[in-house]
Design a protein around this motif. Structure first.
Motif, PDB file in Angstrom:
ATOM      1  N   GLY A   1       0.832  -1.206   0.000  1.00 41.37           N
ATOM      2  CA  GLY A   1       0.000   0.000   0.000  1.00 41.37           C
ATOM      3  C   GLY A   1       0.864   1.251   0.000  1.00 41.37           C
ATOM      4  O   GLY A   1       2.034   1.224  -0.381  1.00 41.37           O
ATOM      5  N   ARG A   2       0.271   2.338   0.463  1.00 39.42           N
ATOM      6  CA  ARG A   2       1.018   3.583   0.511  1.00 39.42           C
ATOM      7  C   ARG A   2       1.876   3.615   1.773  1.00 39.42           C
ATOM      8  O   ARG A   2       3.040   4.000   1.735  1.00 39.42           O
ATOM      9  CB  ARG A   2      -0.006   4.725   0.529  1.00 39.42           C
ATOM     10  N   PHE A   3       1.254   3.184   2.877  1.00 41.82           N
ATOM     11  CA  PHE A   3       1.979   3.061   4.139  1.00 41.82           C
ATOM     12  C   PHE A   3       1.975   1.595   4.556  1.00 41.82           C
ATOM     13  O   PHE A   3       1.004   0.895   4.325  1.00 41.82           O
ATOM     14  CB  PHE A   3       1.305   3.900   5.234  1.00 41.82           C
ATOM     15  N   CYS A   4       3.056   1.156   5.202  1.00 39.94           N
ATOM     16  CA  CYS A   4       3.102  -0.248   5.583  1.00 39.94           C
ATOM     17  C   CYS A   4       2.230  -0.512   6.809  1.00 39.94           C
ATOM     18  O   CYS A   4       1.826   0.407   7.509  1.00 39.94           O
ATOM     19  CB  CYS A   4       4.541  -0.697   5.840  1.00 39.94           C
ATOM     20  N   ALA A   5       1.929  -1.785   7.031  1.00 39.98           N
ATOM     21  CA  ALA A   5       1.027  -2.162   8.126  1.00 39.98           C
ATOM     22  C   ALA A   5       1.577  -1.721   9.480  1.00 39.98           C
ATOM     23  O   ALA A   5       0.819  -1.320  10.363  1.00 39.98           O
ATOM     24  CB  ALA A   5       0.807  -3.675   8.115  1.00 39.98           C
ATOM     25  N   PHE A   6       2.878  -1.776   9.640  1.00 34.12           N
ATOM     26  CA  PHE A   6       3.467  -1.374  10.913  1.00 34.12           C
ATOM     27  C   PHE A   6       3.257   0.113  11.158  1.00 34.12           C
ATOM     28  O   PHE A   6       2.842   0.518  12.239  1.00 34.12           O
ATOM     29  CB  PHE A   6       4.958  -1.716  10.957  1.00 34.12           C
ATOM     30  N   CYS A   7       3.538   0.928  10.156  1.00 33.70           N
ATOM     31  CA  CYS A   7       3.362   2.375  10.330  1.00 33.70           C
ATOM     32  C   CYS A   7       1.899   2.719  10.581  1.00 33.70           C
ATOM     33  O   CYS A   7       1.590   3.623  11.366  1.00 33.70           O
ATOM     34  CB  CYS A   7       3.900   3.142   9.111  1.00 33.70           C
ATOM     35  N   ARG A   8       1.005   1.997   9.921  1.00 29.93           N
ATOM     36  CA  ARG A   8      -0.412   2.258  10.156  1.00 29.93           C
ATOM     37  C   ARG A   8      -0.795   1.903  11.588  1.00 29.93           C
ATOM     38  O   ARG A   8      -1.493   2.649  12.261  1.00 29.93           O
ATOM     39  CB  ARG A   8      -1.272   1.479   9.159  1.00 29.93           C
ATOM     40  N   ALA A   9      -0.301   0.739  12.040  1.00 28.06           N
ATOM     41  CA  ALA A   9      -0.608   0.325  13.418  1.00 28.06           C
ATOM     42  C   ALA A   9      -0.027   1.325  14.412  1.00 28.06           C
ATOM     43  O   ALA A   9      -0.700   1.767  15.351  1.00 28.06           O
ATOM     44  CB  ALA A   9      -0.049  -1.071  13.678  1.00 28.06           C
ATOM     45  N   GLN A  10       1.224   1.699  14.167  1.00 28.27           N
ATOM     46  CA  GLN A  10       1.904   2.620  15.072  1.00 28.27           C
ATOM     47  C   GLN A  10       1.153   3.952  15.159  1.00 28.27           C
ATOM     48  O   GLN A  10       0.917   4.474  16.253  1.00 28.27           O
ATOM     49  CB  GLN A  10       3.328   2.854  14.568  1.00 28.27           C
ATOM     50  N   ALA A  11       0.753   4.485  14.010  1.00 29.50           N
ATOM     51  CA  ALA A  11       0.053   5.767  13.983  1.00 29.50           C
ATOM     52  C   ALA A  11      -1.271   5.658  14.746  1.00 29.50           C
ATOM     53  O   ALA A  11      -1.639   6.555  15.508  1.00 29.50           O
ATOM     54  CB  ALA A  11      -0.207   6.184  12.529  1.00 29.50           C
ATOM     55  N   GLN A  12      -1.928   4.535  14.554  1.00 27.02           N
ATOM     56  CA  GLN A  12      -3.200   4.371  15.244  1.00 27.02           C
ATOM     57  C   GLN A  12      -3.009   4.311  16.760  1.00 27.02           C
ATOM     58  O   GLN A  12      -3.735   4.959  17.513  1.00 27.02           O
ATOM     59  CB  GLN A  12      -3.876   3.099  14.739  1.00 27.02           C
TER      60      GLN A  12
END
Lengths: 398, 398
Positions: free
Chosen positions: A333-344
């Motif tokens: 995707g545009r952002f990886c799953a880790f960065c998405r989880a971290q941001a959340q």
């Protein structure tokens, strides 16, 4: 000893019985004054007996029912090393000059793996990831550090809280993923990043035969053909992804536990306190029951898959990977799953939504449809850390 | 009732609890005078409760956890018929003018199947095969005959001892095959022959979802890709082989048992006395444990196979079939497996060995190499009668 275990309702196949730093067999007698440690190996398929060593005829201390064999201390350690060598050679896992990064949790498997690789002469450093799970994590860090010190091996340390701003208990509470899912995701992410940034050629993980068989059972019960295809002892490197290997896949959990014990390796016996009820454990339980009446079931299942079935599943679509816009690690995707989880978890905003608003990147992560699909994937990814979401490992090795 | 079962250590998911011809639910109260029948269904995945019927809101008597639904008597019977109709339509199993031969053992599944097919208007006769297993067989014959009489349906009777000179206990003692293996072989042989000779278009067997899931688990644990490929709800007719269908594959064992009970069908509750320790039962047990914590596991496993995995296994080599030199039924060798087993059991000679002596046909059956291979196949064939040895069903339907 057999009677004592019977009274306690303990399956002798699932524990090490220890008195004064010695393994006891089913037939050993114990007195009232003896202090006995019954050490769970979580699961297994073998038990100690008074048989003779298959190789040297000395009294055996470990029986391996699926091999229909028993070994003395020395020959058992040799057997374990041989199995690891065989795995490495059969799948061309490691070269003599490779820089290997061993993912070390502090448990029996990862420390046994590190130990064997060092003994076999590989250039193996450890990677310890601090998860912030209270006493469990501090004890894990301790055993990893003292092993490294004793063996004069390098240890890379990453701490999730210090380096990424959250720990696993917080992630479990605040994130949309289950605790095990976010933990698995974090491990895969950090392992890959640390290997790439440290210039390592390959990541080695301590997955044993029981892990692999249980994961394969879970994936097969759902016929998750893409996960099945990816469950291989080697995952080749590709753009942005380090090579990954599992040199313990030929050894059962009881074998790695006995090895670690006999080598005097101090490891964390306790399971992670957050893991209870894990689906993976139920699959291990199911496999152990079948193994107990038919020794060899696990090996037949996993090796049979590798030999006969893996080619049938291998034709999966490759996915396109591109660098995450935030951290540069590969993602679909545009952002990886880790960065998405971290941001959340941290309540941060991940970049600006793209025109049309159908992209990932909003504060709550992906839009509903994609979220559903991802949630379903994560149920499966949850099973075991080597069930790799396409976001991190997209294609099949071999 | 729940407490009573708890005290007895009985999993409420695996039994029908009956008082005065009524099903009891977990919540029903029983007094000391009550005579209660706890009727095993061998295994299952649902339990009765005080919930409301999903369709008509009347008090429910059967709960189906994997459907997250409960039904009253009438709606449950309707549900069962709907599932059978759905299976028949989805796989184009039966046409309205087909002459159907139902393989009737006298157990819940085959009688429930016969009953539903008659109710749906199919031209369904029964086929009863006398195995000569003492009281068990005479009681089975009795219920098959009285069902046929009551429903005015045709019943074809074959008796192994009368028509082929041996019974199953003798075969188990004298033959080289296990009792279950020779029984399965005899059933497949007689079913096919009776269907062909009686001019039937199709054989219907009562295999339910539990049977199919357990067999698939056994075949998958060994990655017996050829057996996996053949485990389909329809096996098309080919040279010398009748068409075979399994219209109950969408229904669990508990559903067929509850159906038979609620329809007042007298069936043999006891398992075959020779079956104890059967590997198939261990696979059912494993599936039941997984089902109890995750309702729907069996259905997901078997339906998932049909939808997603079956095509991957479908490219198996077709085998060449030719008539058995003794009985004319199709086989891959000179004599079919049934004639070879029969000759061995009766101590007869099967034709003359061919020049070179490498053919089957000598008194002791096939030569050693072929015998080994056959023995291995039979271990698997043993698992369930629908695991079809290539000697009888060589290729895959669809």
């Amino acid at each position: 000893m057999h009677d004592v275990l019977g009274e306690l309702g303990i399956d002798p196949d699932t524990v090490l019985v220890i008195r004064d730093r010695e393994l006891l067999t089913r037939e050993d007698r114990v007195s009232d004054e003896d202090v006995i440690e019954v050490r769970p190996v979580i699961s297994g398929g073998a038990r100690p007996t008074r048989m003779k060593c298959r190789r040297c005829k000395a009294p055996a201390i470990v029986e391996l029912r699926r091999h229909n064999a028993a070994f003395c201390r020395g020959c058992f350690l040799r057997h374990v090393r041989e199995q690891v060598k065989r795995a490495i050679e059969a799948y061309d896992m490691l070269g003599p000059s490779d820089r290997v990064l061993v993912a070390v949790s502090g448990g029996k498997d990862s420390l046994a793996l590190w130990d064997v690789l060092l003994d076999l002469g590989y250039r193996a450093d450890g990677l310890y990831l601090g998860l912030g799970i209270g006493e469990y994590s501090s004890r894990s860090a301790e055993v990893a550090r003292s092993f490294a010190l004793e063996r004069r091996a390098g240890l890379v340390e990453v701490d999730l809280a210090r380096d990424y701003g959250f720990d696993i208990p917080t992630a479990g509470r605040k994130g949309s993923r289950s605790t095990c899912a976010v933990c698995g995701l974090s491990k895969r992410y950090v392992f890959n990043r640390a290997a790439r940034e440290g210039g390592y050629d390959v990541i080695a993980t301590g997955h044993n035969l029981d892990d692999e068989a249980a994961t394969l059972l879970g994936n097969t019960l759902r016929w998750q053909t893409d996960y099945i295809a990816r469950q291989f002892p080697v995952l080749e490197a590709e753009e942005g992804l380090a090579r990954k290997v599992k040199p313990l896949f030929r050894l059962s959990e009881l074998e790695t536990a006995a090895y670690a014990f006999l080598r005097g390796i101090d490891y964390v016996v306790e399971e992670c306190p957050l893991v209870s009820g894990n689906t993976q454990l139920r699959y291990k339980e199911a496999m152990n029951r079948l193994e107990s009446t038919s020794p060899g079931t696990k090996a037949q299942f996993f090796f049979g898959y590798l030999e006969r079935a893996a080619p049938l599943f291998a034709e999966q679509d490759a996915v396109e990977l591109a660098p995450c816009e935030r951290c540069g690690q590969p993602t679909t995707g545009r952002f990886c799953a880790f960065c998405r989880a971290q941001a959340q978890i941290l309540g941060e905003r991940l970049g600006e939504p793209r025109a049309g608003g159908k992209e990932q990147g909003d504060r709550l992560g992906a839009p509903p449809a994609a979220a559903d699909e991802r949630a379903e994937r994560e149920v499966v990814a949850n099973l075991s850390e080597e069930v790799l979401p396409v976001e991190i490992y997209g294609t099949t090795a071999r």
